[in-house]
Every structure is written in C-alpha cells, then in structure tokens.
Design a protein around this motif. Structure first.
Motif, PDB file in Angstrom:
ATOM      1  N   ASP A  41       0.639  -1.378  -0.164  1.00  0.00           N
ATOM      2  CA  ASP A  41       0.154   0.166   0.003  1.00  0.00           C
ATOM      3  C   ASP A  41       1.064   1.220  -0.022  1.00  0.00           C
ATOM      4  O   ASP A  41       0.575   2.124  -0.830  1.00  0.00           O
ATOM      5  CB  ASP A  41      -1.047  -0.079   1.061  1.00  0.00           C
ATOM      6  CG  ASP A  41      -2.260  -0.919   1.309  1.00  0.00           C
ATOM      7  OD1 ASP A  41      -2.979  -0.959   0.142  1.00  0.00           O
ATOM      8  OD2 ASP A  41      -2.210  -1.770   1.842  1.00  0.00           O
ATOM      9  N   LEU A  60       2.433   1.787  -3.569  1.00  0.00           N
ATOM     10  CA  LEU A  60       1.454   2.226  -4.592  1.00  0.00           C
ATOM     11  C   LEU A  60       1.234   3.698  -4.214  1.00  0.00           C
ATOM     12  O   LEU A  60       0.962   4.553  -5.181  1.00  0.00           O
ATOM     13  CB  LEU A  60       0.171   1.437  -4.476  1.00  0.00           C
ATOM     14  CG  LEU A  60       0.343  -0.013  -5.052  1.00  0.00           C
ATOM     15  CD1 LEU A  60      -0.932  -0.843  -4.523  1.00  0.00           C
ATOM     16  CD2 LEU A  60       0.783  -0.214  -6.250  1.00  0.00           C
ATOM     17  N   VAL A 112      -9.269  -4.940  -7.223  1.00  0.00           N
ATOM     18  CA  VAL A 112      -8.688  -3.812  -7.181  1.00  0.00           C
ATOM     19  C   VAL A 112      -9.691  -2.715  -6.590  1.00  0.00           C
ATOM     20  O   VAL A 112      -9.108  -2.006  -5.451  1.00  0.00           O
ATOM     21  CB  VAL A 112      -8.212  -2.915  -8.536  1.00  0.00           C
ATOM     22  CG1 VAL A 112      -7.778  -1.623  -8.328  1.00  0.00           C
ATOM     23  CG2 VAL A 112      -7.167  -4.123  -9.032  1.00  0.00           C
ATOM     24  N   TRP A 138      -7.837   0.371  -4.275  1.00  0.00           N
ATOM     25  CA  TRP A 138      -6.930   1.028  -5.175  1.00  0.00           C
ATOM     26  C   TRP A 138      -6.988   1.541  -6.268  1.00  0.00           C
ATOM     27  O   TRP A 138      -6.367   1.851  -7.266  1.00  0.00           O
ATOM     28  CB  TRP A 138      -5.855  -0.211  -5.204  1.00  0.00           C
ATOM     29  CG  TRP A 138      -5.132  -0.886  -3.869  1.00  0.00           C
ATOM     30  CD1 TRP A 138      -5.150  -0.159  -2.882  1.00  0.00           C
ATOM     31  CD2 TRP A 138      -4.403  -2.146  -4.108  1.00  0.00           C
ATOM     32  NE1 TRP A 138      -4.318  -0.927  -1.986  1.00  0.00           N
ATOM     33  CE2 TRP A 138      -3.849  -2.257  -2.610  1.00  0.00           C
ATOM     34  CE3 TRP A 138      -4.116  -3.141  -4.611  1.00  0.00           C
ATOM     35  CZ2 TRP A 138      -3.123  -3.179  -2.125  1.00  0.00           C
ATOM     36  CZ3 TRP A 138      -3.558  -4.187  -4.513  1.00  0.00           C
ATOM     37  CH2 TRP A 138      -2.999  -4.423  -3.173  1.00  0.00           C
ATOM     38  N   TYR A 195      -5.324   4.402  -7.950  1.00  0.00           N
ATOM     39  CA  TYR A 195      -3.792   4.168  -8.112  1.00  0.00           C
ATOM     40  C   TYR A 195      -3.456   3.645  -9.522  1.00  0.00           C
ATOM     41  O   TYR A 195      -2.522   3.944 -10.251  1.00  0.00           O
ATOM     42  CB  TYR A 195      -3.141   2.992  -7.106  1.00  0.00           C
ATOM     43  CG  TYR A 195      -2.942   3.667  -5.825  1.00  0.00           C
ATOM     44  CD1 TYR A 195      -2.937   4.773  -5.399  1.00  0.00           C
ATOM     45  CD2 TYR A 195      -3.217   2.770  -4.756  1.00  0.00           C
ATOM     46  CE1 TYR A 195      -2.709   5.052  -3.883  1.00  0.00           C
ATOM     47  CE2 TYR A 195      -3.279   2.798  -3.372  1.00  0.00           C
ATOM     48  CZ  TYR A 195      -2.915   4.043  -3.154  1.00  0.00           C
ATOM     49  OH  TYR A 195      -2.791   4.588  -1.590  1.00  0.00           O
TER      50      TYR A 195
END
Length: 152
Positions: A29, A32, A57, A62, A65
C-alpha cells in the motif's frame, strides 16, 4: 523505494496481493501511494478475468492508483496479451509505449511477457517464488520496503 520508471504494470496475485486471496502484501500500500503521488502511471495485468480483477482492485481501495486494470477475456489470452492491453489502457502503444516502463510480477511468465513487450522485468520473491525461477528478470525485489537488485 522510488520508481525509476514513469510507467509500471503490476501483476495482481502473488505480487500485489498474497497468493489465492485479497490480502495485500505487507508494505505494498505504501509503495502504491508513494508512486501514485510521484505521478507514476500504473496498471494491473493479471491472468484473472478482467471483471474479477477490477472488483478486487476496487475492494482493496486501489482504484485511484491504477489507470487501467486488464485481465483475460474475449480475445485477450496469455500474460503477453494482457500486458499489451494494460499498456493500451494507459494510452501506450508498443513498441514506443514500452520504453521507460516496467512490469512487476512473481512468475517467469511475467518476466517473459515484460521482455516480449520491451519492458524492464522486475521479479518479486516476496510471495515465495525462488530467485532462480526469476533469473531472467532484469531486477529482483525481495520485499516492498527493500531495494531491488540484479539477479546473481
């Protein structure tokens, strides 16, 4: 660890998440978030079906990202095709789109696909893949908070 590439494509299972589940690899994490803040374009290229990968995802929080999440589906089979789809989703067309880009993955197939597309291949061993299996990678990475190094 700062990314030396403006574009990074990640494998999902065994690279971003622990094999066989949706538990993030410890420390991923932070990588990212840091790379995203630095403006690194990122995508996911996985052997899972695209809808399944996108749900994963999203569940992990995320989505912000990754500019694209590519998986298998109609007309897209094999890691090489999925990698090309991930790059296309970022607006990168090969061969020029592979310059200054890397693929991060935990398998020899990820390494092969990266090289076939002209990307730097970064093999991760944090999910238990032996370094010998990833010997063709350009770089090996043992943990998200560790520096990468050339295979020995």
């Amino acid at each position: 660890m700062d990314a030396p590439w403006p574009c990074v494509v990640w494998d999902l299972d065994g690279t971003l998440v622990r094999r066989g589940g949706l538990c993030p690899v410890d420390g991923i994490d932070a990588v990212l978030a840091r790379w995203s803040r630095a403006g690194v374009e990122m995508a996911v290229a996985t052997s899972a079906a695209t809808p399944q990968a996108r749900r994963a995802v999203e569940r992990l929080g995320w989505s912000g990202y990754f500019g694209h999440v590519a998986g298998t589906g109609p007309g897209v089979h094999g890691k090489d095709a999925v990698l090309v789809e991930a790059l296309l989703g970022l607006g990168r067309v090969l061969p020029e789109g592979g310059r200054d880009a890397a693929m991060v993955g935990d398998s020899a197939t990820d390494v092969w696909a990266a090289h076939a597309a002209g990307l730097t291949a970064v093999g991760v061993t944090w999910s238990g893949t032996p370094a010998a299996v990833l010997a063709d990678a350009d770089l090996l990475w043992s943990a998200p908070d560790a520096p990468w190094h050339p295979p020995s």
